[in-house]
Scaffold this motif. Structure first.
Motif, PDB file in Angstrom:
ATOM      1  N   ALA A  16       9.329  18.477  57.372  1.00  0.00           N
ATOM      2  CA  ALA A  16       8.952  17.812  58.631  1.00  0.00           C
ATOM      3  C   ALA A  16       9.802  18.341  59.791  1.00  0.00           C
ATOM      4  O   ALA A  16       9.291  18.578  60.901  1.00  0.00           O
ATOM      5  CB  ALA A  16       9.118  16.296  58.500  1.00  0.00           C
ATOM      6  N   PHE A  17      11.096  18.546  59.511  1.00  0.00           N
ATOM      7  CA  PHE A  17      11.988  19.105  60.543  1.00  0.00           C
ATOM      8  C   PHE A  17      11.532  20.509  60.954  1.00  0.00           C
ATOM      9  O   PHE A  17      11.448  20.828  62.143  1.00  0.00           O
ATOM     10  CB  PHE A  17      13.431  19.135  60.023  1.00  0.00           C
ATOM     11  CG  PHE A  17      14.367  19.922  60.900  1.00  0.00           C
ATOM     12  CD1 PHE A  17      14.847  19.395  62.085  1.00  0.00           C
ATOM     13  CD2 PHE A  17      14.768  21.204  60.536  1.00  0.00           C
ATOM     14  CE1 PHE A  17      15.703  20.111  62.893  1.00  0.00           C
ATOM     15  CE2 PHE A  17      15.616  21.935  61.343  1.00  0.00           C
ATOM     16  CZ  PHE A  17      16.087  21.390  62.530  1.00  0.00           C
ATOM     17  N   CYS A  18      11.200  21.354  59.970  1.00  0.00           N
ATOM     18  CA  CYS A  18      10.770  22.735  60.256  1.00  0.00           C
ATOM     19  C   CYS A  18       9.464  22.743  61.039  1.00  0.00           C
ATOM     20  O   CYS A  18       9.304  23.510  61.997  1.00  0.00           O
ATOM     21  CB  CYS A  18      10.619  23.523  58.962  1.00  0.00           C
ATOM     22  SG  CYS A  18      12.183  23.900  58.158  1.00  0.00           S
ATOM     23  N   LYS A  19       8.507  21.876  60.671  1.00  0.00           N
ATOM     24  CA  LYS A  19       7.229  21.815  61.389  1.00  0.00           C
ATOM     25  C   LYS A  19       7.441  21.376  62.837  1.00  0.00           C
ATOM     26  O   LYS A  19       6.827  21.924  63.756  1.00  0.00           O
ATOM     27  CB  LYS A  19       6.265  20.873  60.678  1.00  0.00           C
ATOM     28  CG  LYS A  19       5.701  21.436  59.393  1.00  0.00           C
ATOM     29  CD  LYS A  19       4.778  20.441  58.715  1.00  0.00           C
ATOM     30  CE  LYS A  19       4.232  21.005  57.412  1.00  0.00           C
ATOM     31  NZ  LYS A  19       3.377  20.025  56.722  1.00  0.00           N
ATOM     32  N   ALA A  20       8.299  20.371  63.050  1.00  0.00           N
ATOM     33  CA  ALA A  20       8.575  19.891  64.409  1.00  0.00           C
ATOM     34  C   ALA A  20       9.253  20.994  65.227  1.00  0.00           C
ATOM     35  O   ALA A  20       8.944  21.200  66.420  1.00  0.00           O
ATOM     36  CB  ALA A  20       9.442  18.634  64.364  1.00  0.00           C
TER      37      ALA A  20
END
Length: 142
Positions: A16-20
């Motif tokens: 989720a962090f990488c996608k954001a």
């Protein structure tokens, strides 16, 4: 929470962090491109006049003779003219350079050299005649 559930939770959180992060960087890149598009113009879209104002041309002269008049350097690029000026007496050469190169008027030259206007005018005429004879003589040598 088991150890396996904890690892899955960590992976999901990191994903989720990488996608954001990727989404935010993409938004920043699009904003920067839009900002550049507002301020920049393609070279192909410029008019001839605008394009020529952006150009600069180096001009190298194979010959340059420098004369000094009242601590001001005057460059002469024509070799024949420079040679002719070199053969003139300094007081005549100075008046010609002040008049033609520095664009002083006859009264201004008179004030600068502490000479009457008539003397400046006479010396200028004399310098032109001598220079003309010198240049004509050089022309016949070639």
């Amino acid at each position: 929470m088991t150890k396996e559930q904890f690892y899955v939770y960590q992976e999901d959180t990191f994903e989720a962090f990488c996608k954001a992060l990727i989404r935010n960087e993409s938004i920043d890149a699009h904003r920067e491109l839009a900002s550049h598009a507002e301020r920049e113009t393609a070279i192909s879209a410029l008019s001839e006049r605008e394009l020529s104002s952006l150009c600069a041309e180096d001009c190298y002269h194979p010959y340059c003779k420098t004369f000094f008049v009242r601590e001001t350097a005057i460059k002469i690029f024509d070799p024949n003219l420079a040679e002719g000026l070199q053969f003139l007496p300094p007081h005549l050469r100075e008046i010609l350079l002040l008049f033609y190169c520095m664009e002083y008027s006859t009264p201004q030259i008179g004030r600068l050299l502490n000479l009457p206007k008539s003397t400046v005018h006479y010396r200028k005429r004399e310098a032109i005649c001598r220079l003309k004879r010198l240049l004509e003589g050089m022309e016949h040598e070639y």
